[in-house]
Design a protein around this motif. Sequence first.
Motif, short mmCIF file in Angstrom:
data_model
loop_
_atom_site.label_atom_id
_atom_site.label_comp_id
_atom_site.label_asym_id
_atom_site.label_seq_id
_atom_site.Cartn_x
_atom_site.Cartn_y
_atom_site.Cartn_z
N GLU A 1 -70.42 -52.81 -16.82
CA GLU A 1 -70.87 -54.08 -16.41
C GLU A 1 -71.55 -54.08 -15.13
OE1 GLU A 1 -67.37 -56.69 -16.87
OE2 GLU A 1 -67.47 -56.56 -19.15
N ILE A 2 -70.64 -53.20 -14.15
CA ILE A 2 -71.08 -53.20 -12.74
C ILE A 2 -72.26 -52.34 -12.90
CG2 ILE A 2 -70.51 -51.81 -10.59
CD1 ILE A 2 -67.61 -52.21 -11.25
N ASP A 3 -72.70 -51.31 -13.78
CA ASP A 3 -73.97 -50.74 -13.75
C ASP A 3 -75.27 -51.53 -14.03
OD1 ASP A 3 -75.30 -48.15 -13.77
OD2 ASP A 3 -75.07 -48.16 -15.80
N LYS A 4 -74.82 -52.53 -14.99
CA LYS A 4 -75.86 -53.35 -15.51
C LYS A 4 -76.06 -54.24 -14.41
CE LYS A 4 -75.14 -54.87 -19.73
NZ LYS A 4 -74.77 -55.61 -20.80
N GLN A 5 -75.03 -54.88 -13.57
CA GLN A 5 -75.31 -55.72 -12.63
C GLN A 5 -76.24 -54.86 -11.16
OE1 GLN A 5 -71.49 -56.97 -11.09
NE2 GLN A 5 -71.22 -58.08 -12.99
N LYS A 6 -75.71 -53.65 -11.16
CA LYS A 6 -76.64 -52.98 -10.07
C LYS A 6 -77.81 -52.60 -10.32
CE LYS A 6 -73.03 -51.73 -7.35
NZ LYS A 6 -72.91 -51.68 -5.86
N THR A 7 -78.10 -52.40 -11.60
CA THR A 7 -79.65 -52.20 -12.24
C THR A 7 -80.46 -53.36 -12.04
OG1 THR A 7 -78.64 -50.63 -13.85
CG2 THR A 7 -80.79 -51.52 -14.32
N ARG B 1 -81.23 -53.57 -8.39
CA ARG B 1 -82.28 -52.67 -7.86
C ARG B 1 -83.66 -53.14 -8.32
NH1 ARG B 1 -78.03 -48.66 -8.75
NH2 ARG B 1 -78.66 -48.80 -11.30
N LYS B 2 -83.70 -53.78 -9.64
CA LYS B 2 -84.98 -54.42 -10.18
C LYS B 2 -85.35 -55.46 -9.17
CE LYS B 2 -84.70 -52.97 -14.99
NZ LYS B 2 -84.33 -53.47 -16.34
N ASN B 3 -84.42 -56.04 -8.59
CA ASN B 3 -84.90 -57.51 -7.87
C ASN B 3 -85.16 -57.21 -6.21
OD1 ASN B 3 -84.59 -59.07 -10.20
ND2 ASN B 3 -82.60 -59.61 -9.86
N ARG B 4 -85.30 -55.83 -5.95
CA ARG B 4 -85.45 -55.59 -4.50
C ARG B 4 -86.79 -55.50 -3.98
NH1 ARG B 4 -81.02 -50.75 -4.08
NH2 ARG B 4 -79.10 -51.98 -4.16
N GLY B 5 -88.00 -56.03 -4.92
CA GLY B 5 -88.86 -56.18 -4.42
C GLY B 5 -89.84 -54.83 -4.63
N SER C 1 -72.76 -45.20 -11.19
CA SER C 1 -73.54 -46.23 -10.75
C SER C 1 -73.82 -45.94 -9.26
CB SER C 1 -72.69 -47.41 -10.89
OG SER C 1 -71.59 -47.60 -10.18
N THR C 2 -72.99 -45.33 -8.66
CA THR C 2 -73.33 -45.14 -7.20
C THR C 2 -74.40 -43.97 -7.36
OG1 THR C 2 -70.89 -45.53 -6.55
CG2 THR C 2 -72.20 -44.07 -4.97
N LEU C 3 -74.14 -42.84 -7.89
CA LEU C 3 -75.41 -42.04 -7.91
C LEU C 3 -76.77 -42.40 -8.36
CD1 LEU C 3 -72.76 -38.95 -8.68
CD2 LEU C 3 -74.02 -39.63 -6.46
#
Length: 414
Positions: free
Chosen positions: A200-206, A209-213, A286-288
């Motif tokens: 779930e954390i990995d999905k949130q992180k992904t 990252r997609k929303n960082r412009g 998720s960190t890496l």
Amino acid sequence: MKEFVISEAKAETAVLVGLITPQQDEAKTKEYLDELEFLADTAGAVTVKRYTQRAGGPNMTSYVGKGKLEEIKEYIKQKDDADDPIGMVIFDDELSAQQLRNIEKELQVKILDRTSLILDIFAMRAKTANAKTQVELAQYQYMLPRLTRLWTHLERQGGGSGSGGGKGSVGLRGPGETQLEMDRRIILQRMSLLKKRLAEIDKQKTTQRKNRGRLIRVALVGYTNVGKSTIMNLLAKSEVFAENKLFATLDTTVRKVVIKNLPFLLADTVGFIRKLPTGLVDSFKSTLDEVREADMLLHVVDISHPDFEEQLQVVDQTLKEIGAAGKPTLIVFNKIDNYHWTEKEADDLTPPTKENITLDELKRTWMARENENCIFISAKGKENIEEFREVLYKRVRQLHVQKYPYNDFLYPEE
């Protein structure tokens, strides 16, 4: 769950044990034990003695031979009699359940191996829910195959005929085996829950990252304690925790950096180390991912460390293992203000080593082949920082123009 967490309030005394093997000579073993001592110090322990043994490899039942184990046992007994007890013995390699059980039975003190020590430090350093979840999963993965040693004090009390150990003899199993099965089931259930949480954390992180412009992403990578967080603070004018300890940073920190008129994202990541537990690498997926998905890597190297070349190779190998090799990379040789060398005697005809050549001479070795792919700085002493910013600006701009060519007019070459 049995944890070996070293108290920071009261420093325990530790004995270190390592092997000299055909694959690992005496000098290499000393370097590894120096690092193990630094790990122990980071965890809050004080090293009072080291033991090494020459062997073809680890003893399958006790890591070192019977005579060496007896020697360590005698030393521990002497310290007990002198009212200065040894708190733990730390081995420089990962120990099996059988080795742990046998060594504990013989020495009667707390036994840690390199992996459990690293996990202890990670447990101490983890601050966010993400890092804590990752560390807890890694601890369970380490613990699961070693559960048997936690219950050796419970004797098997099977009655009737047979050994009581077969699958069909449920009624004959003793409390130790029953407790072991319960613990194993609880741990497996907990691991399943943690893996779901990390997914779930990995999905949130992904999604994050997609929303960082449309910004180039740069990741700081390197061996632990090489100065990555200090560089992050310098470039991003942030206050990421930085300390002269191993694994000062566990959580990935992402900051927006602007050099001249060019914005990009800079990520500070967990440091690598020799013999990094595989389970730990898997847990920190998720960190890496910040490293895997970066457009460019800043590989920071502590050039003042006597074994920096091997550290560089360890990081390169770990990057290959996590699928992040081959990215555009700038090697940042940090801590040039700490680089020391000793001039050779005039009558010394032996070939020069890293210890007796100047920094300028070192730059003319294999580093010269890197050309624009490396730079020499001191983040703490703020040496060559403007040159570093200029090189970084050019590299990031080049990547930005390649990735977003229609934005070229926003960042013209100067």
